[in-house]
Design a protein around this motif. Structure first.
Motif, PDB file in Angstrom:
ATOM      1  N   LEU A 197       0.847  -1.188   0.000  1.00 35.97           N
ATOM      2  CA  LEU A 197       0.000   0.000   0.000  1.00 35.97           C
ATOM      3  C   LEU A 197       0.883   1.237   0.000  1.00 35.97           C
ATOM      4  N   ARG A 198       0.991   1.825  -1.194  1.00 41.46           N
ATOM      5  CA  ARG A 198       1.850   3.011  -1.331  1.00 41.46           C
ATOM      6  C   ARG A 198       1.281   4.164  -0.509  1.00 41.46           C
ATOM      7  N   GLY A 199       2.158   4.796   0.239  1.00 37.50           N
ATOM      8  CA  GLY A 199       1.731   5.950   1.022  1.00 37.50           C
ATOM      9  C   GLY A 199       1.209   5.604   2.401  1.00 37.50           C
ATOM     10  N   TYR A 200       1.066   4.325   2.674  1.00 41.12           N
ATOM     11  CA  TYR A 200       0.553   3.899   3.976  1.00 41.12           C
ATOM     12  C   TYR A 200       1.656   4.044   5.014  1.00 41.12           C
ATOM     13  N   GLN A 201       1.325   4.600   6.152  1.00 41.58           N
ATOM     14  CA  GLN A 201       2.314   4.757   7.218  1.00 41.58           C
ATOM     15  C   GLN A 201       2.262   3.521   8.106  1.00 41.58           C
ATOM     16  N   GLY A 202       3.097   2.538   7.805  1.00 41.99           N
ATOM     17  CA  GLY A 202       3.090   1.330   8.625  1.00 41.99           C
ATOM     18  C   GLY A 202       3.544   0.126   7.825  1.00 41.99           C
ATOM     19  N   ALA A 203       3.380  -1.035   8.421  1.00 40.69           N
ATOM     20  CA  ALA A 203       3.922  -2.266   7.848  1.00 40.69           C
ATOM     21  C   ALA A 203       3.338  -2.587   6.476  1.00 40.69           C
ATOM     22  N   CYS A 204       2.102  -2.169   6.216  1.00 40.94           N
ATOM     23  CA  CYS A 204       1.456  -2.530   4.947  1.00 40.94           C
ATOM     24  C   CYS A 204       2.056  -1.804   3.753  1.00 40.94           C
ATOM     25  N   GLU A 205       2.978  -0.855   4.020  1.00 42.54           N
ATOM     26  CA  GLU A 205       3.662  -0.222   2.893  1.00 42.54           C
ATOM     27  C   GLU A 205       4.681  -1.179   2.272  1.00 42.54           C
ATOM     28  N   LYS A 206       5.139  -2.159   3.054  1.00 46.27           N
ATOM     29  CA  LYS A 206       6.091  -3.156   2.532  1.00 46.27           C
ATOM     30  C   LYS A 206       5.330  -4.236   1.773  1.00 46.27           C
ATOM     31  N   ILE A 207       6.021  -4.846   0.810  1.00 45.69           N
ATOM     32  CA  ILE A 207       5.398  -5.941   0.060  1.00 45.69           C
ATOM     33  C   ILE A 207       5.130  -7.106   1.005  1.00 45.69           C
ATOM     34  N   HIS A 208       3.900  -7.588   0.978  1.00 39.87           N
ATOM     35  CA  HIS A 208       3.519  -8.750   1.781  1.00 39.87           C
ATOM     36  C   HIS A 208       2.385  -9.478   1.063  1.00 39.87           C
ATOM     37  N   ASP A 243      -3.850 -14.066  -9.351  1.00 40.84           N
ATOM     38  CA  ASP A 243      -3.251 -15.144  -8.574  1.00 40.84           C
ATOM     39  C   ASP A 243      -1.730 -15.173  -8.720  1.00 40.84           C
ATOM     40  N   HIS A 244      -1.031 -15.232  -7.582  1.00 42.27           N
ATOM     41  CA  HIS A 244       0.428 -15.343  -7.550  1.00 42.27           C
ATOM     42  C   HIS A 244       1.128 -14.243  -8.337  1.00 42.27           C
ATOM     43  N   VAL A 245       0.646 -13.024  -8.173  1.00 40.36           N
ATOM     44  CA  VAL A 245       1.337 -11.874  -8.743  1.00 40.36           C
ATOM     45  C   VAL A 245       1.454 -10.796  -7.661  1.00 40.36           C
ATOM     46  N   LEU A 246       2.266  -9.789  -7.961  1.00 42.38           N
ATOM     47  CA  LEU A 246       2.263  -8.574  -7.153  1.00 42.38           C
ATOM     48  C   LEU A 246       1.180  -7.683  -7.745  1.00 42.38           C
ATOM     49  N   LEU A 247       0.096  -7.512  -7.002  1.00 51.31           N
ATOM     50  CA  LEU A 247      -1.078  -6.819  -7.538  1.00 51.31           C
ATOM     51  C   LEU A 247      -0.750  -5.410  -8.015  1.00 51.31           C
ATOM     52  N   ASN A 248       0.218  -4.757  -7.382  1.00 56.12           N
ATOM     53  CA  ASN A 248       0.584  -3.390  -7.760  1.00 56.12           C
ATOM     54  C   ASN A 248       1.056  -3.304  -9.209  1.00 56.12           C
ATOM     55  N   ASN A 249       1.521  -4.432  -9.781  1.00 47.97           N
ATOM     56  CA  ASN A 249       2.034  -4.412 -11.151  1.00 47.97           C
ATOM     57  C   ASN A 249       0.931  -4.463 -12.204  1.00 47.97           C
ATOM     58  N   LEU A 250      -0.295  -4.760 -11.796  1.00 51.14           N
ATOM     59  CA  LEU A 250      -1.381  -4.892 -12.766  1.00 51.14           C
ATOM     60  C   LEU A 250      -1.840  -3.515 -13.253  1.00 51.14           C
ATOM     61  N   PRO A 251      -2.323  -3.452 -14.502  1.00 47.18           N
ATOM     62  CA  PRO A 251      -2.732  -2.157 -15.066  1.00 47.18           C
ATOM     63  C   PRO A 251      -3.752  -1.422 -14.202  1.00 47.18           C
ATOM     64  N   GLU A 252      -4.712  -2.141 -13.637  1.00 51.92           N
ATOM     65  CA  GLU A 252      -5.765  -1.465 -12.860  1.00 51.92           C
ATOM     66  C   GLU A 252      -5.261  -0.876 -11.551  1.00 51.92           C
ATOM     67  N   PHE A 253      -4.041  -1.247 -11.155  1.00 49.37           N
ATOM     68  CA  PHE A 253      -3.527  -0.709  -9.898  1.00 49.37           C
ATOM     69  C   PHE A 253      -2.296   0.172 -10.093  1.00 49.37           C
ATOM     70  N   GLN A 254      -2.179   0.747 -11.294  1.00 50.49           N
ATOM     71  CA  GLN A 254      -1.092   1.686 -11.538  1.00 50.49           C
ATOM     72  C   GLN A 254      -1.343   3.023 -10.844  1.00 50.49           C
ATOM     73  N   HIS A 255      -2.609   3.363 -10.665  1.00 46.00           N
ATOM     74  CA  HIS A 255      -2.935   4.679 -10.112  1.00 46.00           C
ATOM     75  C   HIS A 255      -3.745   4.600  -8.828  1.00 46.00           C
TER      76      HIS A 255
END
Ligand code: ZN
Length: 124
Positions: free
Chosen positions: A16-27, A66-78
């Motif tokens: 979660l980009r911009g999140y202040q806390g652990a969820c900003e890291k890839i998990h 499934d089994h991807v980094l969701l941030n890399n998908l087109p719908e989650f670029q912005h």
């Protein structure tokens, strides 16, 4: 009116980009998705919409997550791939797939659990 639901699961990472806390890291999470539809009429067999069809089409939609980094998908670029945003995207895709199944079929909600104790539900 009858309401039907199917549950499916997938595994994926996000951050979660911009999140202040652990969820900003890839998990990762094992996500669970509930699709709910409303049917206004049953067919000759007494079915509103075949559960097997619902599961296979929902699996097809979720395969891209499934089994991807969701941030890399087109719908989650912005926007962040939160449970809230995932639920909305899955809802829109389900509506495209299931609503043409008949005038009596409508997608009423998609619920996404990112853990056994936290979910987001998108509905219109
Ligand atoms: Zn997370």
């Amino acid at each position: 009116v009858v309401e039907l639901g199917v549950e499916r699961e997938f595994s994926a990472a996000h951050q979660l980009r911009g999140y202040q806390g652990a969820c900003e890291k890839i998990h990762g999470h094992n996500w669970k998705v509930l699709l709910e539809v409303r049917v206004g009429a049953l067919d000759k067999l007494g079915l509103g919409l075949d559960f097997t069809f619902m599961k296979s089409e929902l699996d097809r939609i979720l395969a891209s997550y499934d089994h991807v980094l969701l941030n890399n998908l087109p719908e989650f670029q912005h926007e962040n791939p939160t449970s809230e945003n995932l639920a909305r995207h899955v809802f829109e895709k389900c509506r495209q797939v299931f609503q043409p199944s008949g005038p009596n079929v409508s997608v009423i909600g998609v619920t996404v659990w990112e853990s056994s104790t936290a979910f987001a539900r998108y509905a219109e």
